[in-house]
Design a protein around this motif. Sequence first.
Motif, short mmCIF file in Angstrom:
data_model
loop_
_atom_site.label_atom_id
_atom_site.label_comp_id
_atom_site.label_asym_id
_atom_site.label_seq_id
_atom_site.Cartn_x
_atom_site.Cartn_y
_atom_site.Cartn_z
N SER A 52 0.81 -1.22 0.00
CA SER A 52 0.00 0.00 0.00
C SER A 52 0.84 1.26 0.00
O SER A 52 0.37 2.33 -0.36
N GLU A 53 2.12 1.15 0.41
CA GLU A 53 2.98 2.33 0.47
C GLU A 53 3.63 2.63 -0.87
O GLU A 53 4.32 3.61 -1.02
N LYS A 54 3.45 1.73 -1.85
CA LYS A 54 4.05 1.94 -3.16
C LYS A 54 3.00 2.48 -4.12
O LYS A 54 2.07 1.77 -4.50
N LEU A 55 3.17 3.74 -4.51
CA LEU A 55 2.17 4.39 -5.34
C LEU A 55 1.96 3.68 -6.67
O LEU A 55 0.86 3.63 -7.20
N PHE A 56 3.04 3.11 -7.23
CA PHE A 56 2.93 2.50 -8.56
C PHE A 56 2.70 0.99 -8.50
O PHE A 56 2.94 0.28 -9.46
N SER A 57 2.25 0.50 -7.34
CA SER A 57 1.84 -0.89 -7.25
C SER A 57 0.55 -1.08 -8.04
O SER A 57 -0.16 -0.12 -8.35
N LYS A 58 0.21 -2.33 -8.33
CA LYS A 58 -1.00 -2.62 -9.10
C LYS A 58 -2.24 -2.05 -8.42
O LYS A 58 -3.16 -1.57 -9.08
N ARG A 59 -2.23 -2.06 -7.09
CA ARG A 59 -3.38 -1.60 -6.33
C ARG A 59 -3.74 -0.14 -6.61
O ARG A 59 -4.89 0.25 -6.61
N TYR A 60 -2.71 0.68 -6.87
CA TYR A 60 -2.94 2.12 -7.05
C TYR A 60 -2.67 2.60 -8.47
O TYR A 60 -2.65 3.80 -8.71
N SER A 61 -2.46 1.69 -9.41
CA SER A 61 -2.11 2.11 -10.77
C SER A 61 -3.23 2.94 -11.41
O SER A 61 -2.96 3.92 -12.11
N LYS A 62 -4.47 2.56 -11.15
CA LYS A 62 -5.59 3.33 -11.71
C LYS A 62 -5.60 4.75 -11.18
O LYS A 62 -5.79 5.71 -11.93
N LEU A 63 -5.36 4.91 -9.87
CA LEU A 63 -5.35 6.24 -9.26
C LEU A 63 -4.19 7.07 -9.80
O LEU A 63 -4.33 8.27 -10.02
N ALA A 64 -3.03 6.42 -9.98
CA ALA A 64 -1.87 7.13 -10.51
C ALA A 64 -2.15 7.66 -11.91
O ALA A 64 -1.80 8.79 -12.26
N TRP A 65 -2.81 6.84 -12.74
CA TRP A 65 -3.16 7.28 -14.09
C TRP A 65 -4.18 8.43 -14.06
O TRP A 65 -4.08 9.37 -14.85
N LEU A 66 -5.15 8.36 -13.16
CA LEU A 66 -6.12 9.44 -13.05
C LEU A 66 -5.44 10.75 -12.67
O LEU A 66 -5.74 11.82 -13.22
N ALA A 67 -4.50 10.68 -11.71
CA ALA A 67 -3.77 11.87 -11.28
C ALA A 67 -2.94 12.44 -12.42
O ALA A 67 -2.91 13.66 -12.66
N PHE A 68 -2.26 11.55 -13.15
CA PHE A 68 -1.42 11.99 -14.27
C PHE A 68 -2.27 12.67 -15.34
O PHE A 68 -1.92 13.75 -15.84
N LEU A 69 -3.37 12.04 -15.71
CA LEU A 69 -4.16 12.54 -16.83
C LEU A 69 -4.86 13.87 -16.52
O LEU A 69 -4.89 14.77 -17.36
N ILE A 70 -5.41 14.02 -15.31
CA ILE A 70 -6.09 15.29 -15.02
C ILE A 70 -5.08 16.43 -14.99
O ILE A 70 -5.37 17.55 -15.43
N ALA A 71 -3.85 16.15 -14.49
CA ALA A 71 -2.81 17.18 -14.48
C ALA A 71 -2.31 17.47 -15.89
O ALA A 71 -2.05 18.63 -16.25
N PHE A 72 -2.18 16.43 -16.70
CA PHE A 72 -1.73 16.59 -18.08
C PHE A 72 -2.69 17.50 -18.84
O PHE A 72 -2.27 18.48 -19.49
N PHE A 73 -3.98 17.21 -18.78
CA PHE A 73 -4.94 18.00 -19.54
C PHE A 73 -5.09 19.42 -18.99
O PHE A 73 -5.41 20.35 -19.73
N ASN A 74 -4.83 19.60 -17.69
CA ASN A 74 -4.88 20.94 -17.12
C ASN A 74 -3.91 21.87 -17.85
O ASN A 74 -4.25 23.02 -18.16
N GLN A 75 -2.72 21.39 -18.13
CA GLN A 75 -1.71 22.25 -18.73
C GLN A 75 -1.80 22.34 -20.25
O GLN A 75 -1.55 23.40 -20.82
N VAL A 76 -2.16 21.25 -20.93
CA VAL A 76 -2.24 21.33 -22.39
C VAL A 76 -3.50 22.06 -22.84
O VAL A 76 -3.75 22.19 -24.04
#
Length: 456
Positions: free
Chosen positions: A232-256
């Motif tokens: 659970s402490e590893k952000l890029f573990s399978k458990r949190y991969s969906k959340l990591a992608w959501l965080a990346f994508l909303i930030a990506f689209f904010n700037q572009v």
Amino acid sequence: MNRKVIFWAVITALGGFLFGFDTVVVSGAEQAIQKFWQLGDFQHGFTIAIALVGTMTGAFAGRMPAEKLGRKAALMIVAVIFLVTSLGTAFVNNWYLFVVLRFIGGLGIGASSVIAPIYISEISPASFRGRLVILFQFNIVLGIVVSLLSNYIIVTSYHGSWRLMLAVMAVPSLLYLILLKFVPESPRWLILHKSKYDEAKKTLQLMNADGYEQDMENIVNSKNREVKDSSSEKLFSKRYSKLAWLAFLIAFFNQVSGINAILYFAPSIFTLAGFDKSDSFSASFYLGLVNFAFTMLAIFLIDRAGRRKLMMIGSFGLIAALGLVSYCFHLQESHAAVAGANGVVNNTDGGYIIWLLMAYIAFFAVSQGAVIWVFLSEIFPNQVRAKGQSLGSFTHWTLATIITFLFPAVRTHVEGQYIFMFFCGMMILQLLFVWKLMPETKGKSLENMERTLSMH
């Protein structure tokens, strides 16, 4: 809603004011700074973008003091950074030292974008969390408006002193540092990182006198679940991969979407659209007012309409506004070519551009501008919240750095219609992201969020 919680959230959100002020104040000073040190396009872009390199670094590293020292101590460090760098950049005469101070100031911006939303989300009840976390964005916008107004006053009354533009921020920085002393440490941090149950319990009781025992139990149970599962402490573990992608994508689209390029270089864009220097500064201030007004509207809507619906509405509006701005620049360039004016802009079309950019700012403020920091602060479970917030902020500021660094050269060599056409295309992709992937998070407690969002 508890008045103490509102008070703490308002004080913490003032970090957003410094964030917004420092981010945009340079838009009024950038041309004077270029002349003062006789900078070429590359040096000019580097001088503006180096703060964003610092911001990117601060966003990546901001979770470390927030986890090790606590949310409150980390915010106080941020306040000191803003105070020192605002005075430093205002008085130095060496370009290299100026650049270093700009970088350090960026560290403060990046760290504040991680720490302040986390703190506010951790002290807020689920039913009001959106409205309280959005106070951070509201203060960003307020800082932008005040910086644009400050720049306009200095341009019209103080001979456009770029040093004075940068020095003004020392006043709110000092005020922020003083007010933070009245804010308690996050009870979730006290429990999760220090196991200080009694101290946390006192703060929780102030936050929610009737339900603090249940809140305490939920946080402790959450901690125990996380301890049992080391992944659970590893952000890029399978458990949190969906959340990591959501965080990346909303930030990506904010700037572009082009927001930072437009805010940083608003006077230059309006000059490109045919306005003189004074009118360009006043038009930039009007953009700030629109941003302020529609952020206030978003505060009213975010816990009622929800995050996803605001993003859907905003995406449609941004696509329309950016597409029409691109078309107006196309008309200007066509008229200039027909007239044989070699780049002279048609002022009538420029008048349309200012109204369309106001519409663009309005749709951005009520969607991406309002949602990003709220969404990032609430989708991750307690144990990885700081890491997740850092991922989103780091992505946001990495793209902001790249776009700001390239924009001076791009605006020189690429026609305006193609610049805004690119931003429009990115917003079409954002619409697909919101429609297909983005979940709704309103009204859910932080401890229950994992059950509905994490991958198991």
